[in-house]
Motif scaffolding. Structure first.
Motif, mmCIF file in Angstrom:
data_model
loop_
_atom_site.group_PDB
_atom_site.id
_atom_site.type_symbol
_atom_site.label_atom_id
_atom_site.label_comp_id
_atom_site.label_asym_id
_atom_site.label_seq_id
_atom_site.Cartn_x
_atom_site.Cartn_y
_atom_site.Cartn_z
ATOM 1 N N PRO A 51 4.535 -119.488 55.920
ATOM 2 C CA PRO A 51 4.623 -119.763 57.359
ATOM 3 C C PRO A 51 5.274 -118.600 58.108
ATOM 4 O O PRO A 51 6.091 -117.882 57.528
ATOM 5 C CB PRO A 51 5.486 -121.018 57.424
ATOM 6 N N PRO A 52 4.893 -118.449 59.376
ATOM 7 C CA PRO A 52 5.351 -117.267 60.121
ATOM 8 C C PRO A 52 6.858 -117.279 60.355
ATOM 9 O O PRO A 52 7.484 -118.333 60.473
ATOM 10 C CB PRO A 52 4.579 -117.368 61.437
ATOM 11 N N LEU A 53 7.426 -116.076 60.422
ATOM 12 C CA LEU A 53 8.842 -115.890 60.741
ATOM 13 C C LEU A 53 8.964 -115.240 62.118
ATOM 14 O O LEU A 53 7.997 -114.665 62.629
ATOM 15 C CB LEU A 53 9.500 -114.982 59.684
ATOM 16 N N PRO A 54 10.145 -115.327 62.746
ATOM 17 C CA PRO A 54 10.332 -114.690 64.066
ATOM 18 C C PRO A 54 10.028 -113.203 63.992
ATOM 19 O O PRO A 54 10.388 -112.520 63.027
ATOM 20 C CB PRO A 54 11.798 -114.954 64.382
ATOM 21 N N MET A 55 9.361 -112.695 65.030
ATOM 22 C CA MET A 55 8.998 -111.277 65.078
ATOM 23 C C MET A 55 9.456 -110.647 66.386
ATOM 24 O O MET A 55 8.804 -109.747 66.921
ATOM 25 C CB MET A 55 7.484 -111.112 64.906
ATOM 26 N N SER A 56 10.594 -111.108 66.927
ATOM 27 C CA SER A 56 11.163 -110.532 68.149
ATOM 28 C C SER A 56 12.677 -110.502 68.018
ATOM 29 O O SER A 56 13.274 -111.278 67.267
ATOM 30 C CB SER A 56 10.760 -111.336 69.383
ATOM 31 N N SER A 57 13.305 -109.585 68.755
ATOM 32 C CA SER A 57 14.753 -109.440 68.747
ATOM 33 C C SER A 57 15.237 -109.227 70.175
ATOM 34 O O SER A 57 14.549 -108.590 70.990
ATOM 35 C CB SER A 57 15.166 -108.266 67.853
ATOM 36 N N VAL A 58 16.456 -109.757 70.497
ATOM 37 C CA VAL A 58 17.004 -109.703 71.853
ATOM 38 C C VAL A 58 18.229 -108.804 71.855
ATOM 39 O O VAL A 58 19.073 -108.868 70.953
ATOM 40 C CB VAL A 58 17.385 -111.112 72.350
ATOM 41 N N CYS A 59 18.334 -107.958 72.901
ATOM 42 C CA CYS A 59 19.511 -107.111 73.084
ATOM 43 C C CYS A 59 20.638 -107.973 73.646
ATOM 44 O O CYS A 59 20.531 -108.514 74.750
ATOM 45 C CB CYS A 59 19.189 -105.964 74.028
ATOM 46 N N GLN A 60 21.721 -108.104 72.923
ATOM 47 C CA GLN A 60 22.817 -108.980 73.319
ATOM 48 C C GLN A 60 23.855 -108.219 74.162
ATOM 49 O O GLN A 60 23.868 -106.984 74.177
ATOM 50 C CB GLN A 60 23.492 -109.555 72.062
ATOM 51 N N PRO A 61 24.737 -108.949 74.880
ATOM 52 C CA PRO A 61 25.762 -108.274 75.707
ATOM 53 C C PRO A 61 26.688 -107.360 74.918
ATOM 54 O O PRO A 61 27.250 -106.425 75.464
ATOM 55 C CB PRO A 61 26.532 -109.456 76.323
ATOM 56 N N THR A 91 19.722 -109.242 67.996
ATOM 57 C CA THR A 91 19.742 -110.467 67.195
ATOM 58 C C THR A 91 19.110 -110.193 65.828
ATOM 59 O O THR A 91 18.162 -109.414 65.714
ATOM 60 C CB THR A 91 18.975 -111.585 67.911
ATOM 61 N N PRO A 92 19.644 -110.785 64.759
ATOM 62 C CA PRO A 92 19.125 -110.527 63.407
ATOM 63 C C PRO A 92 17.644 -110.854 63.307
ATOM 64 O O PRO A 92 17.147 -111.820 63.897
ATOM 65 C CB PRO A 92 19.981 -111.439 62.520
ATOM 66 N N LEU A 93 16.950 -110.023 62.500
ATOM 67 C CA LEU A 93 15.510 -110.206 62.320
ATOM 68 C C LEU A 93 15.162 -109.791 60.895
ATOM 69 O O LEU A 93 15.600 -108.738 60.410
ATOM 70 C CB LEU A 93 14.723 -109.348 63.330
ATOM 71 N N GLU A 94 14.372 -110.609 60.204
ATOM 72 C CA GLU A 94 13.967 -110.333 58.825
ATOM 73 C C GLU A 94 12.536 -109.798 58.786
ATOM 74 O O GLU A 94 11.766 -109.951 59.744
ATOM 75 C CB GLU A 94 14.061 -111.613 57.979
ATOM 76 N N ASP A 139 20.234 -98.700 68.565
ATOM 77 C CA ASP A 139 18.850 -98.385 68.217
ATOM 78 C C ASP A 139 18.153 -99.612 67.666
ATOM 79 O O ASP A 139 18.755 -100.476 67.020
ATOM 80 C CB ASP A 139 18.809 -97.263 67.167
ATOM 81 N N LEU A 140 16.838 -99.646 67.882
ATOM 82 C CA LEU A 140 16.051 -100.777 67.401
ATOM 83 C C LEU A 140 16.099 -100.850 65.873
ATOM 84 O O LEU A 140 16.127 -99.823 65.197
ATOM 85 C CB LEU A 140 14.593 -100.637 67.845
ATOM 86 N N PRO A 141 16.124 -102.046 65.315
ATOM 87 C CA PRO A 141 16.077 -102.168 63.843
ATOM 88 C C PRO A 141 14.737 -101.663 63.314
ATOM 89 O O PRO A 141 13.703 -101.788 63.971
ATOM 90 C CB PRO A 141 16.256 -103.671 63.606
ATOM 91 N N ARG A 142 14.764 -101.096 62.102
ATOM 92 C CA ARG A 142 13.561 -100.544 61.492
ATOM 93 C C ARG A 142 13.171 -101.391 60.286
ATOM 94 O O ARG A 142 14.023 -101.868 59.537
ATOM 95 C CB ARG A 142 13.784 -99.090 61.054
ATOM 96 N N PHE A 143 11.864 -101.548 60.090
ATOM 97 C CA PHE A 143 11.323 -102.355 59.000
ATOM 98 C C PHE A 143 10.222 -101.583 58.296
ATOM 99 O O PHE A 143 9.584 -100.700 58.879
ATOM 100 C CB PHE A 143 10.797 -103.694 59.529
ATOM 101 N N GLU A 144 9.988 -101.948 57.025
ATOM 102 C CA GLU A 144 8.984 -101.246 56.223
ATOM 103 C C GLU A 144 7.570 -101.684 56.570
ATOM 104 O O GLU A 144 6.651 -100.870 56.595
ATOM 105 C CB GLU A 144 9.249 -101.492 54.730
ATOM 106 N N PHE A 145 7.399 -102.972 56.843
ATOM 107 C CA PHE A 145 6.052 -103.497 57.035
ATOM 108 C C PHE A 145 5.714 -103.844 58.479
ATOM 109 O O PHE A 145 4.604 -104.276 58.753
ATOM 110 C CB PHE A 145 5.857 -104.743 56.159
ATOM 111 N N MET A 146 6.653 -103.692 59.430
ATOM 112 C CA MET A 146 6.331 -103.993 60.830
ATOM 113 C C MET A 146 7.008 -102.989 61.748
ATOM 114 O O MET A 146 7.953 -102.304 61.340
ATOM 115 C CB MET A 146 6.734 -105.431 61.193
ATOM 116 N N LYS A 147 6.525 -102.920 62.991
ATOM 117 C CA LYS A 147 7.005 -101.935 63.952
ATOM 118 C C LYS A 147 7.028 -102.563 65.344
ATOM 119 O O LYS A 147 6.356 -103.590 65.583
ATOM 120 C CB LYS A 147 6.088 -100.718 63.951
ATOM 121 N N PRO A 148 7.777 -101.975 66.316
ATOM 122 C CA PRO A 148 7.807 -102.535 67.682
ATOM 123 C C PRO A 148 6.442 -102.427 68.344
ATOM 124 O O PRO A 148 5.704 -101.448 68.147
ATOM 125 C CB PRO A 148 8.846 -101.673 68.400
#
Length: 378
Positions: free
Chosen positions: A80-90, A95-98, A45-54
């Motif tokens: 400064p901006p942080l990564p806002m995307s995640s990749v489905c790995q094999p 991939t980790p996302l903050e 399942d996609l990771p869930r965050f309090e302040f952002m959404k897919p």
């Protein structure tokens, strides 16, 4: 080319003669499809965050799929901006996302005149609140708590849910006129916080003067109310305090008006209940009551006030007499002392005897430990 169907053959196409080549081909194709390995395309399942959404979602994700996130309403990207995307790995892991978003800021409301504002979380960000209070002598007009919320007209903005309140100077209306009296500043339409008005009575047209009953000074207090109700101006006159079976000590005058005070004393053989002070009350009566002296109760031998303690009648014991009032004898102090000294002497002698016996007993041999030692005297 045809397939012969021998009676003993076990091929499924030869069970009955009505099966044709088409039957054999369909069965073979179905078996081939079932044997094809299925690809692993179910990522967690996609990771869930309090302040952002897919930004967009779909039922399942294959390795290599990328999901982009956006900030929820009321929030903005961190600088400064942080990564806002995640990749489905094999390995079916993302991939980790903050957390890459933070709350938007409402405009600083500023300190109100004659008051102050407190940010509960020391911040004016989305979802926070501020509390307003006024200085002494001022009262709040408006909402005391404001919240930073999303703007109704523009979802991309955050604003306070209401206008800042005001701190208004506390004012009192006139305290009210009274018959036969007046107060200072009666020409004014309103009075400021902590302002004092003083009441006084008018001169009387009759033989008796007016007395001010109640508080003479009223203060404009919080919420625009006076500290007490207005007083009264009326004639308060108590009768002459002539105590029966007594006399006045102080407070002599021709007339006794409100709060006049007298002291008195009773004649011999009489007493008064409570203090010997009386005050003229607002209802023209003495308080706690008219000065009164009561006659002391008589006894066979002497007359004493009810509060005094007396000895019951009967013969008094003569000096050195050890008899109780009921006739029984009591032990004198000398006899008691002799008894105590005698008891102490017996205890000391007994302790000496036991010590001597114990010491002498230690000189005997072990075999003679049971021999009886006789003492002719103690």
């Amino acid at each position: 080319m045809t397939v012969s169907c021998a009676p003993l053959a076990a091929h499924p196409c030869c069970l009955e003669k009505r099966f044709s080549l088409l039957c054999c081909f369909g069965i073979s194709l179905m078996a081939a499809v079932l044997l094809i390995p299925k690809p692993s395309d179910a990522c967690d399942d996609l990771p869930r965050f309090e302040f952002m959404k897919p930004n967009a979602t779909k039922p399942s994700y294959n390795p290599g799929d990328i999901v982009y996130f956006v900030c929820r309403p009321g929030y903005k990207p961190i600088v400064p901006p942080l990564p806002m995307s995640s990749v489905c790995q094999p390995n079916n892991m993302w991939t980790p996302l903050e957390e890459a978003c933070t709350g938007k800021q409402c405009q600083n409301p500023g300190e109100p005149a004659n008051g102050r504002v407190v940010a509960v979380n020391a911040s004016f960000s989305f979802g926070s609140q501020v509390h307003y209070s006024c200085n002494e002598g001022y009262q709040l007009r408006g909402e005391s708590i404001l919240y930073c919320v999303i703007s109704v007209t523009d979802e991309k903005k955050v604003v306070w849910n209401d206008d800042p309140p005001l701190c208004i100077r506390i004012m009192c209306p006139p305290p009210g006129k009274i018959p036969n009296g007046k107060y200072t500043g009666s020409e004014k339409d309103e009075f400021e916080y902590n302002e004092v008005v003083t009441y006084s009575c008018n001169p009387s047209n009759g033989p008796d003067e007016y007395s001010l009953v109640g508080e003479s000074n009223l203060i404009c207090s919080g919420n625009g109310v006076w500290s007490s109700n207005p007083p009264e101006c009326k004639v308060v006159k108590c009768p002459f305090p002539d105590p029966e079976n007594g006399r006045l000590l102080s407070g002599f005058r021709k007339k006794y008006y409100y709060k006049a005070t007298v002291t008195f004393e009773c004649s011999p053989g009489y007493y008064h209940e409570g203090e010997n002070i009386a005050v003229c009350g607002s209802d023209s009566t003495w308080e706690p009551a008219k000065p009164t002296c009561l006659k002391e109760p008589e006894s066979p031998h002497t007359t004493m006030p009810p509060s005094s303690t007396t000895t019951p009648p009967g013969p008094r014991p003569s000096p050195g007499d050890d008899s109780n009032p009921d006739g029984t004898k009591t032990l004198g102090g000398g006899i008691i002392a002799v008894i105590v000294i005698s008891v102490l002497a017996v205890v000391v002698a007994l302790c000496g005897f036991l010590y001597y016996r114990h010491k002498k007993k230690g000189t005997y041999q072990t075999g003679e430990s049971h021999r009886e030692v006789k003492f002719n005297s103690l």
